[in-house]
Design an enzyme around this catalytic site. Structure first.
Site, mmCIF file in Angstrom:
data_model
loop_
_atom_site.group_PDB
_atom_site.id
_atom_site.type_symbol
_atom_site.label_atom_id
_atom_site.label_comp_id
_atom_site.label_asym_id
_atom_site.label_seq_id
_atom_site.Cartn_x
_atom_site.Cartn_y
_atom_site.Cartn_z
ATOM 1 N N GLY A 1 0.834 -1.196 0.000
ATOM 2 C CA GLY A 1 0.000 0.000 0.000
ATOM 3 C C GLY A 1 0.875 1.255 0.000
ATOM 4 O O GLY A 1 2.026 1.215 0.430
ATOM 5 N N CYS A 2 0.327 2.355 -0.490
ATOM 6 C CA CYS A 2 1.135 3.580 -0.616
ATOM 7 C C CYS A 2 1.558 4.125 0.752
ATOM 8 O O CYS A 2 2.755 4.295 1.015
ATOM 9 C CB CYS A 2 0.388 4.626 -1.441
ATOM 10 S SG CYS A 2 -1.304 4.933 -0.910
ATOM 11 N N HIS A 3 0.602 4.385 1.644
ATOM 12 C CA HIS A 3 0.955 4.889 2.971
ATOM 13 C C HIS A 3 1.849 3.888 3.697
ATOM 14 O O HIS A 3 2.789 4.261 4.398
ATOM 15 C CB HIS A 3 -0.299 5.137 3.819
ATOM 16 C CG HIS A 3 -1.201 6.220 3.309
ATOM 17 N ND1 HIS A 3 -0.837 7.560 3.291
ATOM 18 C CD2 HIS A 3 -2.466 6.171 2.827
ATOM 19 C CE1 HIS A 3 -1.851 8.272 2.815
ATOM 20 N NE2 HIS A 3 -2.841 7.455 2.527
ATOM 21 N N ALA A 4 1.536 2.601 3.518
ATOM 22 C CA ALA A 4 2.317 1.556 4.177
ATOM 23 C C ALA A 4 3.776 1.606 3.737
ATOM 24 O O ALA A 4 4.685 1.458 4.551
ATOM 25 C CB ALA A 4 1.712 0.191 3.879
ATOM 26 N N THR A 5 4.004 1.820 2.452
ATOM 27 C CA THR A 5 5.375 1.921 1.936
ATOM 28 C C THR A 5 6.131 3.031 2.653
ATOM 29 O O THR A 5 7.285 2.853 3.053
ATOM 30 C CB THR A 5 5.349 2.193 0.414
ATOM 31 O OG1 THR A 5 4.752 1.075 -0.240
ATOM 32 C CG2 THR A 5 6.744 2.422 -0.140
#
Length: 313
Positions: free
Chosen positions: A114-118
């Protein structure tokens, strides 16, 4: 004709469209297609995926879960949804984490982060892996994204003529503190408790800035230790770079859209003068290293191609 048959299942969504555009420019690929009628039939879609050398699932979570059991085990699949990011048997597609690049060479089931997770995992996972941050640490995270992260509906909302001036200002969301990226943020970093996480969407198209404050005395760390550990962990990586301690900002500012259109991620290590507080910041494009760029990077590794082929550095 290309050497590899590739299918993008869900190529009309924001992520799928960007993946399809990137692949169209590469002669080594033959792109498989499906009719509009068959697109709604899970068995028809599975049949096309089973014909491919590698397929991207750019689908809602439930649709991704529905099609996977119908697939041959040897067909290489990259799932961009949340469905399989912590699922057994799936490789988490952040190649820069130790051991992952090697795993991707033989993996047939890969979950694109996921983007935020990255933005959270890139600076935090190495610190936990190295034992600098304990697995029981309670961390906080704020992540700013452009509106393209909300998909077609949100893009249309922001780009229409506006009477709703709420869209002019940054808008925190996920305020029930139950965002869909939290399971992977804990699982992949090794933290026993997910961070307190607040995402914020703002009135610009693309770019993500993920901010993680550290209480250095509570962690028993110095800012230099943290900055040096991250620099060493990501030394020689092409897609992730770490700025030296207190360097790299634009005169004390850092625009969240600075890396829009690019596929790399930069980590900033910023500390206060007495060295008691630190802010780790991941800067990247939510559509690049945050989704389609990451998916293409993983595909390159899975097919034994140059890791950065088709990516904008």
């Amino acid at each position: 004709m290309g050497n590899y048959k590739i299918f993008v299942d869900g190529s009309s969504g924001t992520t799928g469209l960007r993946i399809a555009d990137r692949l169209a420019e590469r002669p080594e690929f033959t792109i498989l297609h499906i009719s509009e009628a068959d697109r709604k039939d899970v068995h028809a879609r599975a049949a096309v995926i089973n014909e491919s050398d590698l397929s991207f699932l750019c689908l809602p979570d439930d649709a991704a879960r529905e099609v996977v059991p119908l697939l041959r085990p040897d067909v290489r699949v990259l799932d961009t949804s949340t469905a399989h990011r912590t699922a057994p048997g799936w490789t988490y597609g952040l190649p820069e984490l130790h051991g992952t690049r090697e795993a991707l060479h033989t993996a047939t089931r890969v979950a694109v982060p996921g983007c935020h997770a990255t933005g959270f995992i890139a600076p935090v996972a190495p610190l936990v892996e190295l034992g600098l941050v304990t697995k029981t640490a309670l961390l906080h995270c704020t992540s700013l994204t452009g509106y393209s992260g909300g998909g077609k509906k949100m893009i249309a909302q922001y780009e229409a003529e506006r009477t709703d001036h709420a869209l002019d200002a940054p808008r925190p969301y996920g305020l029930a503190l139950h965002h869909k990226h939290l399971p992977e943020m804990a699982a992949i970093t090794g933290l026993t408790t997910p961070p307190t996480f607040v995402p914020v969407v703002a009135d610009y198209y693309a770019g993500m800035e993920t901010m993680i404050p550290l209480d250095l005395p509570a962690l028993g760390l110095t800012a230099q230790q943290v900055a040096d550990a991250l620099a060493e962990y990501y030394a020689d990586q092409k897609m992730i770079t770490v700025h030296p301690l207190n360097e790299g900002t634009d005169g004390g500012f850092l625009a969240a859209n600075k890396l829009a259109g690019l596929d790399r991620l930069e980590i900033f290590c910023l500390a206060n003068p007495d060295g008691t507080q630190m802010e780790l910041i991941s800067l990247f494009d939510n559509l690049g290293k945050g989704s389609s760029g990451a998916a293409v990077q993983c595909m390159n590794l899975m097919l034994g191609l140059d890791e950065t082929a088709g990516l904008a550095l």
